[in-house]
Motif scaffolding. Structure first.
Motif, short mmCIF file in Angstrom:
data_model
loop_
_atom_site.label_atom_id
_atom_site.label_comp_id
_atom_site.label_asym_id
_atom_site.label_seq_id
_atom_site.Cartn_x
_atom_site.Cartn_y
_atom_site.Cartn_z
N HIS A 45 0.84 -1.20 0.00
CA HIS A 45 0.00 0.00 0.00
C HIS A 45 0.87 1.24 0.00
CE1 HIS A 45 0.86 0.39 4.31
NE2 HIS A 45 0.56 -0.89 4.43
N LYS A 46 0.27 2.38 0.09
CA LYS A 46 0.96 3.67 -0.04
C LYS A 46 2.10 3.85 0.95
CE LYS A 46 -0.11 8.64 -0.22
NZ LYS A 46 -1.21 9.63 -0.17
N TYR A 47 1.97 3.31 2.14
CA TYR A 47 2.97 3.54 3.18
C TYR A 47 3.88 2.35 3.46
CZ TYR A 47 0.44 7.85 3.98
OH TYR A 47 -0.14 9.07 3.79
N GLY A 48 3.75 1.30 2.69
CA GLY A 48 4.62 0.14 2.90
C GLY A 48 3.91 -1.15 2.54
N GLU A 49 4.12 -2.18 3.33
CA GLU A 49 3.45 -3.45 3.09
C GLU A 49 3.11 -4.12 4.41
OE1 GLU A 49 6.27 -5.70 0.74
OE2 GLU A 49 7.01 -6.72 2.53
N ALA A 50 2.12 -4.97 4.36
CA ALA A 50 1.70 -5.71 5.55
C ALA A 50 1.64 -7.19 5.20
CB ALA A 50 0.33 -5.22 6.03
N VAL A 51 2.27 -8.01 6.01
CA VAL A 51 2.21 -9.46 5.82
C VAL A 51 1.26 -10.01 6.87
CG1 VAL A 51 3.51 -11.62 5.79
CG2 VAL A 51 4.58 -9.51 4.98
N ILE A 52 0.14 -10.56 6.41
CA ILE A 52 -0.88 -11.03 7.34
C ILE A 52 -1.33 -12.44 7.00
CG2 ILE A 52 -1.74 -8.67 7.63
CD1 ILE A 52 -4.17 -9.50 5.92
N ASP A 53 -1.97 -13.10 7.97
CA ASP A 53 -2.60 -14.39 7.71
C ASP A 53 -3.99 -14.14 7.14
OD1 ASP A 53 -0.53 -15.94 8.76
OD2 ASP A 53 -1.26 -15.68 10.81
N LYS A 54 -4.40 -14.98 6.21
CA LYS A 54 -5.77 -14.88 5.70
C LYS A 54 -6.74 -15.17 6.83
CE LYS A 54 -5.93 -15.40 0.74
NZ LYS A 54 -6.62 -16.10 -0.38
N ASN A 55 -7.91 -14.56 6.76
CA ASN A 55 -8.93 -14.71 7.80
C ASN A 55 -8.41 -14.38 9.19
OD1 ASN A 55 -11.31 -15.62 6.31
ND2 ASN A 55 -10.13 -17.46 5.88
N PRO A 56 -7.81 -13.21 9.37
CA PRO A 56 -7.32 -12.83 10.70
C PRO A 56 -8.47 -12.76 11.70
CG PRO A 56 -7.42 -10.93 9.23
CD PRO A 56 -7.65 -12.13 8.38
N GLU A 57 -8.18 -13.11 12.94
CA GLU A 57 -9.24 -13.18 13.95
C GLU A 57 -9.38 -11.88 14.74
OE1 GLU A 57 -8.61 -16.61 16.36
OE2 GLU A 57 -8.93 -18.02 14.71
N LYS A 58 -8.26 -11.31 15.17
CA LYS A 58 -8.32 -10.07 15.95
C LYS A 58 -8.13 -8.89 15.00
CE LYS A 58 -6.59 -12.03 20.30
NZ LYS A 58 -5.53 -11.92 21.33
N VAL A 59 -9.24 -8.24 14.68
CA VAL A 59 -9.24 -7.19 13.67
C VAL A 59 -9.59 -5.84 14.29
CG1 VAL A 59 -10.23 -6.45 11.48
CG2 VAL A 59 -9.95 -8.90 11.95
N VAL A 60 -8.73 -4.85 14.07
CA VAL A 60 -8.98 -3.48 14.52
C VAL A 60 -9.25 -2.63 13.29
CG1 VAL A 60 -8.01 -1.43 15.62
CG2 VAL A 60 -7.60 -3.68 16.62
N VAL A 61 -10.33 -1.85 13.30
CA VAL A 61 -10.73 -1.08 12.12
C VAL A 61 -10.90 0.40 12.46
CG1 VAL A 61 -12.35 -0.90 10.21
CG2 VAL A 61 -11.97 -3.12 11.29
N PHE A 62 -10.15 1.25 11.77
CA PHE A 62 -10.26 2.70 11.96
C PHE A 62 -10.94 3.39 10.79
CE2 PHE A 62 -7.40 2.20 15.49
CZ PHE A 62 -7.67 3.30 16.31
N ASP A 63 -11.33 2.64 9.78
CA ASP A 63 -12.04 3.21 8.64
C ASP A 63 -13.47 2.67 8.65
OD1 ASP A 63 -11.73 4.55 5.76
OD2 ASP A 63 -12.92 2.72 5.55
N PHE A 64 -14.45 3.57 8.76
CA PHE A 64 -15.83 3.12 8.89
C PHE A 64 -16.39 2.54 7.60
CE2 PHE A 64 -16.11 6.27 12.57
CZ PHE A 64 -15.99 5.27 13.52
N GLY A 65 -15.81 2.90 6.45
CA GLY A 65 -16.23 2.27 5.21
C GLY A 65 -15.85 0.79 5.20
N ILE A 66 -14.64 0.49 5.69
CA ILE A 66 -14.21 -0.90 5.81
C ILE A 66 -15.05 -1.60 6.87
CG2 ILE A 66 -12.30 -2.43 6.45
CD1 ILE A 66 -11.98 -1.14 3.71
N LEU A 67 -15.36 -0.90 7.96
CA LEU A 67 -16.16 -1.50 9.02
C LEU A 67 -17.55 -1.87 8.52
CD1 LEU A 67 -16.42 -2.31 12.00
CD2 LEU A 67 -17.22 0.02 12.49
N ASP A 68 -18.19 -0.97 7.76
CA ASP A 68 -19.54 -1.31 7.29
C ASP A 68 -19.50 -2.43 6.25
OD1 ASP A 68 -19.85 -0.40 4.51
OD2 ASP A 68 -20.07 1.64 5.20
N THR A 69 -18.36 -2.56 5.57
CA THR A 69 -18.19 -3.66 4.62
C THR A 69 -18.06 -4.99 5.36
OG1 THR A 69 -17.12 -2.24 2.99
CG2 THR A 69 -16.69 -4.61 2.81
N LEU A 70 -17.22 -5.02 6.40
CA LEU A 70 -17.06 -6.24 7.19
C LEU A 70 -18.38 -6.62 7.86
CD1 LEU A 70 -13.56 -5.61 8.82
CD2 LEU A 70 -14.11 -7.01 6.83
#
Length: 316
Positions: free
Chosen positions: A46-71
């Motif tokens: 992404h714009k500020y770097g990269e993130a290496v994550i597991d698919k289907n992460p369990e502990k999810v923190v969301v600061f974007d409400f557009g992403i939150l309403d999608t989830l």
């Protein structure tokens, strides 16, 4: 007697060998399962770097409400949200079931660190704090390109679908939204009407035109612009009420920022003054107060984009 003893010994050996073989097969299965789990990691650039994550992460923190309403639409559980200001349509996330991680502009990093999240989603409001988020957990920055609204919206939705194994659900929802937006565009662009978008904030007013933060009304939904030359900026172009009167929009779209951030709704008192009452928009009862939760706090999600399109269609 010796014959029976011999057969008993042989039978015992067969059982032992079978057990060993089963143990080896089980070990191979576990090993294969572990390798599969490792293969489910994904790298997101992404714009500020990269993130290496597991698919289907369990502990999810969301600061974007557009992403939150999608989830929320997809039925994906989240763990932490900024509860200081939450859109009314997402009010369930203000409950004790979810960890309060501060506000959109002032995250509670101590609370986030204590959660040990698997992934954190942030957007423009938190961009300058990216490094602090990334020190705690893999952080994914999502952004809406206002000059390519639907393209960036679809890109973000597809990313969510890939992370949480919801590709089919996302594809179906996005296609439905795109179809409704295309229909709206045909209706709006076929009208000989010009709109002006303003943000009211504690007595002050700023305007937004094409390619701006709220320019989706013109660029995507197809509503003509009363002024094509409005300065493009995050906070809009500062204007006077004389400007609104002289621009004389057929439709005046109003977003009440004060209401969005938890203050008292007061846009109507500010906007509907003697100067604005001289416009075609006021005379024809076309001063449209848009939902500040969808337009100012969130936007860019499966629920919010649909809500935004429906509001503009209602204005027709």
């Amino acid at each position: 007697m010796k014959k029976w003893s011999f057969l008993l010994v042989m039978f015992s050996m067969i059982l032992v060998l079978a057990a060993c073989g089963g143990a080896k097969e089980e070990s191979k299965t576990k090993s294969a399962g572990t390798e599969t789990a490792k293969a489910e990691k994904m790298t997101i650039e992404h714009k500020y770097g990269e993130a290496v994550i597991d698919k289907n992460p369990e502990k999810v923190v969301v600061f974007d409400f557009g992403i939150l309403d999608t989830l929320d639409e997809l039925g994906v559980e989240v763990t932490g949200v900024p509860q200081t200001t939450i859109p009314a349509y997402l009010e369930k996330y203000a409950g004790e079931k979810y960890t309060n991680v501060g506000s959109l502009k002032e995250p509670d990093f101590e609370a986030i660190h204590a959660m040990q999240p698997d992934v954190i989603f942030i957007s423009t409001r938190q961009a300058e704090l990216y490094e602090q988020f990334a020190e705690i957990a893999p952080t994914v920055y999502v952004e809406l390109d206002y000059t390519k609204y639907m393209e960036s919206f679809e890109k973000n939705m597809n990313l969510v679908g890939e992370i949480f194994d919801k590709k089919d659900e996302v594809a179906s929802a996005v296609e439905e939204i795109k179809a409704s937006v295309e229909d709206l565009n045909k209706k709006a662009s076929g009208l000989d009407k010009k709109g002006l978008i303003v943000l009211a904030n504690e007595g002050k007013v700023s305007a937004y035109g094409p390619s701006s933060r709220f320019g989706v009304i013109h660029d995507v939904f197809g509503f003509g612009a009363a002024d094509e030359k409005i300065e493009v900026s995050t906070h809009g172009q500062s204007i006077t009420f004389e400007y609104i009167m002289e621009t004389n929009p057929d439709v005046l779209f109003v977003i009440d920022r004060n209401s969005a951030v938890g203050g008292e709704a007061g846009a109507e008192k500010v906007i509907e003054n003697e100067l604005v009452k001289k416009t075609t928009a006021f005379k024809e009862d076309k001063v449209i107060y848009l939902d500040p939760d969808a337009w100012y706090l969130s936007g860019g999600g499966l629920q919010s984009v649909k809500m935004m399109a429906e509001e503009i269609e209602a204005a027709l």
